[in-house]
Write a protein that holds these residues in place. Structure first.
Motif, PDB file in Angstrom:
ATOM      1  N   ALA A   1       0.831  -1.200   0.000  1.00  0.00           N
ATOM      2  CA  ALA A   1       0.000   0.000   0.000  1.00  0.00           C
ATOM      3  C   ALA A   1       0.867   1.251   0.000  1.00  0.00           C
ATOM      4  O   ALA A   1       0.663   2.175  -0.796  1.00  0.00           O
ATOM      5  CB  ALA A   1      -0.933  -0.007   1.208  1.00  0.00           C
ATOM      6  N   ALA A   2       1.856   1.309   0.901  1.00  0.00           N
ATOM      7  CA  ALA A   2       2.757   2.456   0.959  1.00  0.00           C
ATOM      8  C   ALA A   2       3.570   2.577  -0.326  1.00  0.00           C
ATOM      9  O   ALA A   2       3.823   3.689  -0.814  1.00  0.00           O
ATOM     10  CB  ALA A   2       3.680   2.336   2.168  1.00  0.00           C
ATOM     11  N   ALA A   3       3.972   1.438  -0.889  1.00  0.00           N
ATOM     12  CA  ALA A   3       4.727   1.448  -2.147  1.00  0.00           C
ATOM     13  C   ALA A   3       3.874   2.019  -3.281  1.00  0.00           C
ATOM     14  O   ALA A   3       4.340   2.835  -4.087  1.00  0.00           O
ATOM     15  CB  ALA A   3       5.194   0.036  -2.486  1.00  0.00           C
ATOM     16  N   HIS A   4       2.622   1.593  -3.353  1.00  0.00           N
ATOM     17  CA  HIS A   4       1.712   2.145  -4.354  1.00  0.00           C
ATOM     18  C   HIS A   4       1.597   3.657  -4.200  1.00  0.00           C
ATOM     19  O   HIS A   4       1.626   4.405  -5.185  1.00  0.00           O
ATOM     20  CB  HIS A   4       0.318   1.529  -4.209  1.00  0.00           C
ATOM     21  CG  HIS A   4       0.194   0.180  -4.827  1.00  0.00           C
ATOM     22  ND1 HIS A   4      -0.852  -0.672  -4.545  1.00  0.00           N
ATOM     23  CD2 HIS A   4       0.963  -0.489  -5.731  1.00  0.00           C
ATOM     24  CE1 HIS A   4      -0.720  -1.787  -5.235  1.00  0.00           C
ATOM     25  NE2 HIS A   4       0.381  -1.697  -5.954  1.00  0.00           N
ATOM     26  N   ASN A   5       1.445   4.103  -2.966  1.00  0.00           N
ATOM     27  CA  ASN A   5       1.244   5.528  -2.725  1.00  0.00           C
ATOM     28  C   ASN A   5       2.449   6.359  -3.143  1.00  0.00           C
ATOM     29  O   ASN A   5       2.295   7.462  -3.695  1.00  0.00           O
ATOM     30  CB  ASN A   5       0.924   5.767  -1.248  1.00  0.00           C
ATOM     31  CG  ASN A   5      -0.448   5.223  -0.868  1.00  0.00           C
ATOM     32  OD1 ASN A   5      -1.282   4.975  -1.726  1.00  0.00           O
ATOM     33  ND2 ASN A   5      -0.678   5.040   0.412  1.00  0.00           N
ATOM     34  N   ILE A   6       3.649   5.854  -2.907  1.00  0.00           N
ATOM     35  CA  ILE A   6       4.856   6.558  -3.344  1.00  0.00           C
ATOM     36  C   ILE A   6       4.875   6.666  -4.866  1.00  0.00           C
ATOM     37  O   ILE A   6       5.156   7.728  -5.426  1.00  0.00           O
ATOM     38  CB  ILE A   6       6.111   5.838  -2.819  1.00  0.00           C
ATOM     39  CG1 ILE A   6       6.247   6.083  -1.311  1.00  0.00           C
ATOM     40  CG2 ILE A   6       7.374   6.293  -3.554  1.00  0.00           C
ATOM     41  CD1 ILE A   6       7.253   5.197  -0.629  1.00  0.00           C
TER      42      ILE A   6
END
Length: 288
Positions: free
Chosen positions: A61-66
């Protein structure tokens, strides 16, 4: 302008490199988010390429957001999310974006579109047994949710819906975002004539004549925990709650008795159930 975000975690380059070489030729902006313990050696040339490395694994999720922030900063209209174990055709981005543009012209509230998924283990098209197709518009099939790999998002609508829920870390992240979009009367669809080969799980096993997918033991922690977390949310579809809650004992039995690494799987499932009941989110290492 179209951009793409590719998430890596200990990739097998023989499988991942063809995906990267294909998507680089199809989009204007590339954002690679690498959650591997050591940086992945990539020999890629692109004038607008971003590479981020997180050795502690920040979650999908955090990777997608970055990656999505990279694409928005570069003023992309549409963004594609891709996993390392997907395989796409050379006109994949064009075909999805054409459907997005056509929907915008016809004032359809389409926020995300994905391909028909072909399982790499069986070479068969995946069709949900419980989820029903809501409606059909020519080459678009409106559904309740799609997986993140292959998903193209209208980035102009991202602010109102929000980014991916980083508290979930990995499992259920794609579906939760789609359900949030649906809550705002936005459409999520499958492109009927666009296909993508994708690896679902790490392996396949059979029990009582039924084939089921097998993932890594640690994924069981997130799967069991996030079922309990998401089942408390009002916008999550009732059929998803019922199916997953009812199947939890069966999945526990299958993983506890039918796999070789039984004790490890029991540990992760038990921890997931405990943290789900206690409403603990984030990564496994945060609590154990």
């Amino acid at each position: 302008m179209i951009g793409a975000t590719i998430i890596l975690y200990k990739p097998e380059l023989a499988q991942t490199l063809p995906l990267l070489l294909s998507i680089i030729e199809q989009v204007e902006v590339i954002s690679i988010v690498d959650n591997s313990p050591v940086p992945t050696e990539l020999d890629l040339v692109h004038e607008n390429l971003h590479y981020h490395h997180f050795p502690n694994n920040i979650g999908i999720a955090a990777a997608h957001n970055i990656g999505l922030r990279d694409l928005k900063t570069a003023n992309c209209e549409y963004g594609i999310l891709l996993d390392q174990d997907s395989s796409i055709d050379n006109d994949f981005a064009f075909r999805l974006s054409s459907l997005m543009v056509a929907s915008r012209v016809e004032n359809r509230p389409l926020v995300a579109i994905g391909p028909r998924i072909i399982c790499s283990f069986t070479d068969k098209t995946i069709k949900p047994r419980v989820q029903r197709e809501i409606s059909v518009y020519e080459d678009l099939v409106c559904v309740t949710q799609i997986i993140s790999s292959g998903m193209m998002i209208d980035l102009a609508k991202l602010e109102s819906i929000g980014l991916k829920d980083e508290s979930l870390f990995i499992d259920g992240v794609d579906h939760e975002w789609c359900w949030r979009a649906k809550q705002q009367n936005q459409m999520v669809a499958i492109a009927e004539k666009v296909e993508m080969v994708h690896q679902l799980g790490d392996a396949r096993r059979k029990f009582a004549g039924v084939t089921y997918k097998v993932g890594s033991p640690v994924r069981l922690y997130y799967q069991f925990r996030n079922i309990l977390i998401l089942s408390r949310r009002g916008y999550v579809p009732w059929y998803w709650k019922a199916r997953n809650l009812l199947c939890m004992p069966i999945r526990f039995f299958a993983n506890a008795l039918l796999q070789t690494d039984r004790l490890q799987r029991i540990k992760f499932m038990a921890c997931g159930i405990i943290d789900g009941l206690l409403k603990r989110d984030g990564s496994f290492s945060k609590h154990w």
